[in-house]
Structure formats: structure tokens, C-alpha cells
Scaffold this motif. Sequence first.
Motif, short mmCIF file in Angstrom:
data_model
loop_
_atom_site.label_atom_id
_atom_site.label_comp_id
_atom_site.label_asym_id
_atom_site.label_seq_id
_atom_site.Cartn_x
_atom_site.Cartn_y
_atom_site.Cartn_z
N ALA A 1 0.83 -1.20 0.00
CA ALA A 1 0.00 0.00 0.00
C ALA A 1 0.87 1.25 0.00
CB ALA A 1 -0.93 -0.01 1.21
N ARG A 2 1.93 1.22 0.76
CA ARG A 2 2.95 2.26 0.77
C ARG A 2 4.22 1.61 1.26
NH1 ARG A 2 -0.69 3.41 4.80
NH2 ARG A 2 0.14 3.30 6.94
N PRO A 3 5.37 2.25 1.13
CA PRO A 3 6.61 1.56 1.49
C PRO A 3 6.56 0.94 2.88
CG PRO A 3 7.10 3.62 0.36
CD PRO A 3 5.60 3.60 0.57
N GLY A 4 6.76 -0.34 2.95
CA GLY A 4 6.82 -1.04 4.24
C GLY A 4 5.49 -1.45 4.82
N VAL A 5 4.39 -1.24 4.12
CA VAL A 5 3.06 -1.65 4.59
C VAL A 5 2.42 -2.52 3.51
CG1 VAL A 5 0.77 -0.94 5.36
CG2 VAL A 5 2.79 0.42 5.99
N TYR A 6 2.18 -3.77 3.86
CA TYR A 6 1.68 -4.74 2.88
C TYR A 6 0.27 -5.20 3.28
CZ TYR A 6 6.65 -5.07 1.75
OH TYR A 6 7.96 -4.78 1.41
N PHE A 7 -0.58 -5.35 2.28
CA PHE A 7 -1.89 -5.98 2.50
C PHE A 7 -1.87 -7.34 1.79
CE2 PHE A 7 -3.07 -1.85 3.91
CZ PHE A 7 -4.14 -2.06 4.77
N ILE A 8 -2.21 -8.37 2.56
CA ILE A 8 -2.18 -9.74 2.04
C ILE A 8 -3.57 -10.32 2.18
CG2 ILE A 8 -1.18 -12.05 2.33
CD1 ILE A 8 1.26 -10.58 3.62
N GLU B 1 3.19 -5.17 8.75
CA GLU B 1 4.16 -4.08 8.85
C GLU B 1 5.46 -4.65 9.41
OE1 GLU B 1 2.17 -0.17 10.16
OE2 GLU B 1 0.83 -1.71 10.92
N PRO B 2 6.38 -5.04 8.56
CA PRO B 2 7.59 -5.74 9.02
C PRO B 2 8.45 -4.92 9.96
CG PRO B 2 7.56 -5.48 6.61
CD PRO B 2 6.28 -4.96 7.12
N GLU B 3 8.50 -3.60 9.80
CA GLU B 3 9.36 -2.81 10.70
C GLU B 3 8.83 -2.83 12.13
OE1 GLU B 3 10.17 1.07 9.33
OE2 GLU B 3 11.29 0.39 7.56
N ARG B 4 7.50 -2.97 12.29
CA ARG B 4 6.91 -3.06 13.63
C ARG B 4 6.73 -4.51 14.07
NH1 ARG B 4 1.56 0.23 13.62
NH2 ARG B 4 1.68 -0.33 15.83
N ASN B 5 6.97 -5.44 13.14
CA ASN B 5 6.78 -6.88 13.39
C ASN B 5 5.35 -7.20 13.80
OD1 ASN B 5 9.58 -7.56 12.91
ND2 ASN B 5 10.01 -6.59 14.88
N THR B 6 4.40 -6.52 13.20
CA THR B 6 3.00 -6.74 13.55
C THR B 6 2.18 -7.15 12.33
OG1 THR B 6 2.42 -4.42 13.21
CG2 THR B 6 3.04 -5.09 15.46
N VAL B 7 1.12 -7.86 12.61
CA VAL B 7 0.11 -8.20 11.61
C VAL B 7 -1.25 -7.81 12.19
CG1 VAL B 7 -1.06 -10.06 10.35
CG2 VAL B 7 1.43 -10.10 10.61
#
Length: 393
Positions: free
Chosen positions: A175-182, A249-255
Motif C-alpha cells: 500500500a505504501r513503502p513497508g506496509v503490505y496488505f495480504i 508491517e515488518p518494521e513493527r513486526n505486527t500483523v
Amino acid sequence: MDGHTILVVEDEYTLRRLLEYRLGKLYRVRTAANGEEALEQIAEQLPDLIISDIMMPKMDGFALQAALQERRETRAIPFIFLTAKADEQSRLRGMRTGVDDYITKPFDIEQLLVRVERLLERTHYYRNQLDERIGQDFSRRLMPKKLPQASGYRTFFHNQPREHGGGDLFDWMEARPGVYFITIGDVMGKGLQAKFYAFSFLAYMRSILHALISTTDSPAELMTRMNQVLMDDPPMEETFASLLLMRWEPERNTVTYANAGHCRPLLVLRDQARVIEYSDLVLGLNPHATFKDTTFELPPNSALLTYTDGIVEQRMRTGEMLGENGLASFLPPALGKPQPIEWLLNELLQQSEAPEFQDDILVFWLERMKQPEEQRSGPRWFSPFLDTTEAKP
């Protein structure tokens, strides 16, 4: 074969009734006294096979066959000529016009039944082959060609449709750098119809994500909008879909996820795999359905497994289906394997009743790798789950 419909075209009343009686024990049978009556019947409903006399009043068998060959929807109907004309010229003429078989009167009724059965089997086989090829093509187009990548993480994906498959789908976007929607989901149904609706549903999902992603990061809000669109569109009103929508959000290690009745994800730790429990209503059932965001942390050396139902419905040697808890028991040793999904599927098949999976298999594995030694701190207690509806700002 009892679901097939056979049209008997014969001007001789006694023979027509005899064929109707004998074939009627195995198939649905309709009759016509000549080619014209046959075309009227075919216009109402296409038969699966036609048995036709050649010499008939008004329209003979050759004229009937020629009329069927002119129309695309009737051209492929299996056709058997039944005639007293035993000469070779009539046989060759029939074969040239696309007749599949040719039986000369007087004939053995058992021989006719065998030929009908074989012709229907052959037709069924070719149609299945065609459906399977189309279904496989649909499956390939429903899946992304690459996976999201982020530092400190590994991602793996496996899709294995069976025959022409069902409505399994998987997609992702940054969606934006470092934020993924799966997204991973399953449109209800089997075969090509499910594939068609899965294609349409995927288009809905992508358009909604692209349209709303600038206004909200909430999977629950996006899911609510998808459900409304699905319910408001008449062509899709009979479509039901389970869907898991995750923001990673991999930088925050959260889903953060919202789950519309899909298979619940599993959080894989070194010593156990936990079911991530929360789930809401399947999409397409209630126009007022609401959905909830749930957030959890992926600790180092852990993985998130999402999947469709084919894997948990696999029947094991015990005679029981694998199930959610059964799948969880296989997962911890897969952590850190070079190919964790491949390893997992091989292990499952070794314990399965059959040497292959009995349904479509779709699996996505998101693994947070171990931290480097120098970054490790002492052991700490943590709760991987954080409900955003309860989280403080």
C-alpha cells in the motif's frame, strides 16, 4: 450415466417406443418422429446424445444432422445414425457429416446400449479434460507471480489446484513503502463456476483496496466495504466468500487482520503453534455485517501460516480429517527449514490415507527469522495478541 438425456428420432412408432423403454431404464429419454420435431425439442433443451433414423418424413436424418452442424451450440452433440440402409455410401456420408456412430437395422439392443455408454463416457472425458485445462489456467491467473519481501523475513507460497479446482485466491499489494496488505480467500463452490466468481471477486477486492487504501489502514473497514459491494451487486448476490485480509508491517513486526469466516491462521512458535481465534461472518451473507481488527506481534523465530480448507480436510491414516489442531501439531519443526511449506506437505502426505492431496491446496508462510546473537536480549514474557479495539492510543 443416469443424469444424461438422450433424444430418439424415429418415425416407426413401435421401434421408437421400444428404444424409449430400454434406454429409459438408464437415461432420461425424449422422442421425436422426424427431424423437424427433433429440432423443436433440441431448441427447448440440448440433449447429451441423439439417436436418429435416416429415412424419415418431412426431415430425414441427414438434414437433421446438417442443421445441427450449422449451430455452434449443437455441433458437438454426439450423434448415432440408426438405419436400415446398410450400403457403404450412406455410412460414409454419415461419417463425413460428423456422425459419431452408425448402427444398421436390425440391431442388437444390448450392443446399442454399450455404444451409447461408451460414447457418453468419451464425451464426458473430453469435456472434463477441457474444463480442467481452463480451470488450471484460471488458477494460474488468480495467483501472484512474486511474493512480498522484507528484511528479516522469509515468505513462501504454495498453490496446488486439483483437477479444475475451486475458488481459492491469494493476492498482496504494498500500500505504501513497508506496509503490505495480504489476502487469502475461498469463493464458495467447485469447478469453473467458482473460478469465474473468484476472478470477479478478486477484481472487486483489488478495486476496493486501491480506492480506499488512502483513507484507511483498517482491514475491518475494507472488509465491511467489500461485503457491502458484494451484497449490492445483483450478478454477485449468490456469491459467498471467506476472506482473511491482513496488514503486515515488518518494521513493527505486527500483523493486523480481519477474518470473514476463513480458516483461522496459525502462529508458529518454536515449541507450539497457536490458533489465532477471532473470526467474523462470511462475506455475502448479511449486508449489515461488521468486522473487527485484531493485531498481534510476530516474535523472532516465529511464523504465520495461512491456508485454505483443502489442507485441513485431508484424510489421515487414522481415517479422520487432519483438522486445525492436527495441522498445528506438524508446524513447529518447519521453522527455519529451507523450504518450510514443501517440508510440511511432505510430512502430511506421509501420514495421509492417500499419497496425494484430495482437494486444492493453498498455503502462505510468513516467517520472522531469528535475531542476530548480538541483538538478543534475555528471555522475556510477551503476549503476541493485541486487540486494536482495546488498544490505547
